[in-house]
Design a protein around this motif. Sequence first.
Motif, mmCIF file in Angstrom:
data_model
loop_
_atom_site.group_PDB
_atom_site.id
_atom_site.type_symbol
_atom_site.label_atom_id
_atom_site.label_comp_id
_atom_site.label_asym_id
_atom_site.label_seq_id
_atom_site.Cartn_x
_atom_site.Cartn_y
_atom_site.Cartn_z
ATOM 1 N N ASP A 69 0.825 -1.203 0.000
ATOM 2 C CA ASP A 69 0.000 0.000 0.000
ATOM 3 C C ASP A 69 0.863 1.258 0.000
ATOM 4 N N VAL A 70 1.979 1.233 0.736
ATOM 5 C CA VAL A 70 2.874 2.386 0.837
ATOM 6 C C VAL A 70 4.299 1.874 0.914
ATOM 7 N N LEU A 71 5.230 2.537 0.212
ATOM 8 C CA LEU A 71 6.630 2.213 0.360
ATOM 9 C C LEU A 71 7.476 3.471 0.290
ATOM 10 N N LEU A 72 8.576 3.469 1.017
ATOM 11 C CA LEU A 72 9.525 4.570 1.040
ATOM 12 C C LEU A 72 10.894 3.994 0.723
ATOM 13 N N VAL A 73 11.597 4.637 -0.226
ATOM 14 C CA VAL A 73 12.899 4.148 -0.664
ATOM 15 C C VAL A 73 13.897 5.298 -0.634
ATOM 16 N N ARG A 74 15.012 5.097 0.031
ATOM 17 C CA ARG A 74 16.102 6.090 0.051
ATOM 18 C C ARG A 74 17.119 5.726 -1.021
ATOM 19 N N GLY A 75 17.758 6.754 -1.561
ATOM 20 C CA GLY A 75 18.841 6.523 -2.514
ATOM 21 C C GLY A 75 18.380 6.350 -3.949
ATOM 22 N N VAL A 76 17.149 6.758 -4.248
ATOM 23 C CA VAL A 76 16.646 6.701 -5.625
ATOM 24 C C VAL A 76 16.055 8.059 -6.004
ATOM 25 N N SER A 77 15.990 8.317 -7.287
ATOM 26 C CA SER A 77 15.431 9.575 -7.786
ATOM 27 C C SER A 77 13.916 9.571 -7.680
ATOM 28 N N LYS A 78 13.372 10.772 -7.610
ATOM 29 C CA LYS A 78 11.918 10.927 -7.599
ATOM 30 C C LYS A 78 11.443 11.047 -9.031
ATOM 31 N N TRP A 79 10.699 10.063 -9.484
ATOM 32 C CA TRP A 79 10.051 10.114 -10.784
ATOM 33 C C TRP A 79 8.861 9.177 -10.744
ATOM 34 N N PRO A 80 7.844 9.419 -11.553
ATOM 35 C CA PRO A 80 6.628 8.597 -11.502
ATOM 36 C C PRO A 80 6.854 7.204 -12.086
ATOM 37 N N ARG A 81 6.851 6.214 -11.232
ATOM 38 C CA ARG A 81 7.075 4.832 -11.650
ATOM 39 C C ARG A 81 5.742 4.118 -11.864
ATOM 40 N N ASP A 82 5.707 3.225 -12.853
ATOM 41 C CA ASP A 82 4.550 2.352 -13.050
ATOM 42 C C ASP A 82 4.703 1.078 -12.236
ATOM 43 N N CYS A 83 5.946 0.665 -12.038
ATOM 44 C CA CYS A 83 6.312 -0.526 -11.271
ATOM 45 C C CYS A 83 7.628 -0.214 -10.571
ATOM 46 N N PHE A 84 7.984 -1.049 -9.614
ATOM 47 C CA PHE A 84 9.258 -0.897 -8.921
ATOM 48 C C PHE A 84 10.020 -2.201 -9.090
ATOM 49 N N PHE A 85 11.195 -2.122 -9.715
ATOM 50 C CA PHE A 85 12.018 -3.307 -9.971
ATOM 51 C C PHE A 85 13.177 -3.321 -8.974
ATOM 52 N N LEU A 86 13.129 -4.249 -8.049
ATOM 53 C CA LEU A 86 14.107 -4.305 -6.980
ATOM 54 C C LEU A 86 15.536 -4.465 -7.494
ATOM 55 N N TRP A 87 15.744 -5.168 -8.575
ATOM 56 C CA TRP A 87 17.091 -5.395 -9.099
ATOM 57 C C TRP A 87 17.645 -4.146 -9.791
ATOM 58 N N GLU A 88 16.814 -3.154 -10.077
ATOM 59 C CA GLU A 88 17.279 -1.919 -10.709
ATOM 60 C C GLU A 88 17.426 -0.780 -9.702
ATOM 61 N N GLU A 89 16.822 -0.922 -8.531
ATOM 62 C CA GLU A 89 16.799 0.178 -7.577
ATOM 63 C C GLU A 89 17.228 -0.329 -6.204
ATOM 64 N N LYS A 90 16.897 0.409 -5.175
ATOM 65 C CA LYS A 90 17.255 0.042 -3.808
ATOM 66 C C LYS A 90 16.091 -0.656 -3.119
ATOM 67 N N THR A 91 16.396 -1.365 -2.062
ATOM 68 C CA THR A 91 15.363 -2.025 -1.267
ATOM 69 C C THR A 91 14.615 -0.970 -0.450
#
Length: 109
Positions: A69-91
Amino acid sequence: MCALPLEHEIEYPTSDGQPMAETTLHRQVMSDVIEGLERRYADVPDVWVGGNLFLYYEKGSPRKSLAPDVLLVRGVSKWPRDCFFLWEEKTPELIFEITSRSTRDKDEG
């Protein structure tokens, strides 16, 4: 001479066709948490807040996903994502799942 096949494109869906929230209260709580975190981290360029989108955790396996429902990620840029790919970004550092009596068992599973 042997030709190697081109790697085929894997489709990662952005929707499962299900409604976003089960009740008005669920939607409101989720929206309030997202908006509160977005306000709190508005001036922090590498903190992204999102929610109710697929988080894919295994490359090449579209069924290996969650939709927090909600997620917060540090160390990534702010841009409108359609999906979140863990292998491309941070946990994500923080994940909320808003539950109700009728969804608690499924949500906690």
